[in-house]
Scaffold this motif. Structure first.
Motif, short mmCIF file in Angstrom:
data_model
loop_
_atom_site.label_atom_id
_atom_site.label_comp_id
_atom_site.label_asym_id
_atom_site.label_seq_id
_atom_site.Cartn_x
_atom_site.Cartn_y
_atom_site.Cartn_z
N LEU A 69 0.83 -1.21 0.00
CA LEU A 69 0.00 0.00 0.00
C LEU A 69 0.86 1.26 0.00
O LEU A 69 0.53 2.25 -0.67
CB LEU A 69 -0.95 0.00 1.20
CG LEU A 69 -2.05 -1.05 1.17
CD1 LEU A 69 -2.81 -1.07 2.50
CD2 LEU A 69 -3.01 -0.78 0.03
N VAL A 70 1.96 1.24 0.74
CA VAL A 70 2.86 2.40 0.77
C VAL A 70 3.47 2.62 -0.62
O VAL A 70 3.56 3.76 -1.10
CB VAL A 70 3.96 2.21 1.84
CG1 VAL A 70 5.07 3.23 1.69
CG2 VAL A 70 3.35 2.28 3.24
N GLN A 71 3.85 1.55 -1.28
CA GLN A 71 4.40 1.68 -2.63
C GLN A 71 3.36 2.20 -3.60
O GLN A 71 3.65 3.05 -4.45
CB GLN A 71 4.94 0.33 -3.11
CG GLN A 71 6.20 -0.10 -2.38
CD GLN A 71 6.64 -1.51 -2.76
OE1 GLN A 71 5.90 -2.26 -3.39
NE2 GLN A 71 7.85 -1.89 -2.36
N ALA A 72 2.14 1.73 -3.48
CA ALA A 72 1.06 2.21 -4.35
C ALA A 72 0.80 3.69 -4.09
O ALA A 72 0.58 4.47 -5.03
CB ALA A 72 -0.21 1.39 -4.13
N ARG A 73 0.83 4.09 -2.82
CA ARG A 73 0.61 5.50 -2.49
C ARG A 73 1.71 6.38 -3.09
O ARG A 73 1.43 7.45 -3.63
CB ARG A 73 0.57 5.68 -0.97
CG ARG A 73 0.36 7.11 -0.54
CD ARG A 73 0.33 7.22 0.96
NE ARG A 73 0.17 8.61 1.36
CZ ARG A 73 0.28 9.02 2.59
NH1 ARG A 73 0.54 8.16 3.55
NH2 ARG A 73 0.13 10.29 2.87
N ALA A 74 2.95 5.91 -3.00
CA ALA A 74 4.06 6.68 -3.57
C ALA A 74 3.89 6.83 -5.08
O ALA A 74 4.14 7.92 -5.64
CB ALA A 74 5.38 6.00 -3.24
N THR A 75 3.46 5.77 -5.73
CA THR A 75 3.24 5.83 -7.18
C THR A 75 2.16 6.85 -7.51
O THR A 75 2.31 7.67 -8.42
CB THR A 75 2.83 4.44 -7.71
OG1 THR A 75 3.87 3.52 -7.39
CG2 THR A 75 2.63 4.47 -9.21
N TRP A 76 1.03 6.82 -6.78
CA TRP A 76 -0.06 7.76 -7.05
C TRP A 76 0.34 9.19 -6.74
O TRP A 76 -0.06 10.13 -7.44
CB TRP A 76 -1.31 7.37 -6.24
CG TRP A 76 -2.02 6.20 -6.83
CD1 TRP A 76 -2.09 4.95 -6.33
CD2 TRP A 76 -2.73 6.17 -8.08
NE1 TRP A 76 -2.80 4.13 -7.17
CE2 TRP A 76 -3.21 4.86 -8.26
CE3 TRP A 76 -3.00 7.12 -9.05
CZ2 TRP A 76 -3.96 4.48 -9.37
CZ3 TRP A 76 -3.75 6.73 -10.15
CH2 TRP A 76 -4.21 5.43 -10.30
#
Length: 108
Positions: A69-76
């Motif tokens: 989820l943290v990686q997805a947030r960084a991408t967004w």
């Protein structure tokens, strides 16, 4: 009085059409039912596999989920920043391009 000669072929064709239709419905129903059963069994197996056995496994699974989820947030967030930059550059370009044209309004 005997029936006309053309009645028998019509009845035969109608019977064949009904037979083919019923067979098609049966085959399609069987295929759909088998597919649904397979999907349900697959979901049940995934649920059993994904359930952690103990507290340590639960913590590890939650940490892995948090990392994803943290990686997805960084991408967004990166995509949002790129979008903001594009909007700002387009706004600056439009402001510079419209300085000579201006808007003409009539006093009427």
């Amino acid at each position: 009085m005997p029936p006309p000669n053309n009645v028998a072929p019509k009845v035969r064709v109608r019977g064949m059409i009904l037979t083919i239709g019923i067979a098609a419905i049966t085959i399609v129903g069987t295929m759909v039912g088998a597919g649904l059963k397979t999907d349900i069994e697959t979901k049940e197996k995934q649920k059993i596999v994904s359930e952690p056995a103990g507290e340590d496994d639960l913590i590890a699974a939650l940490e892995a989920r948090r990392l994803g989820l943290v990686q997805a947030r960084a991408t967004w967030e990166k995509k949002a920043e790129n979008l903001r930059e594009r909007i700002e550059s387009n706004a600056k370009r439009n402001i510079g391009g419209e300085s000579g044209s201006g808007s003409i309004t009539s006093g009427k």
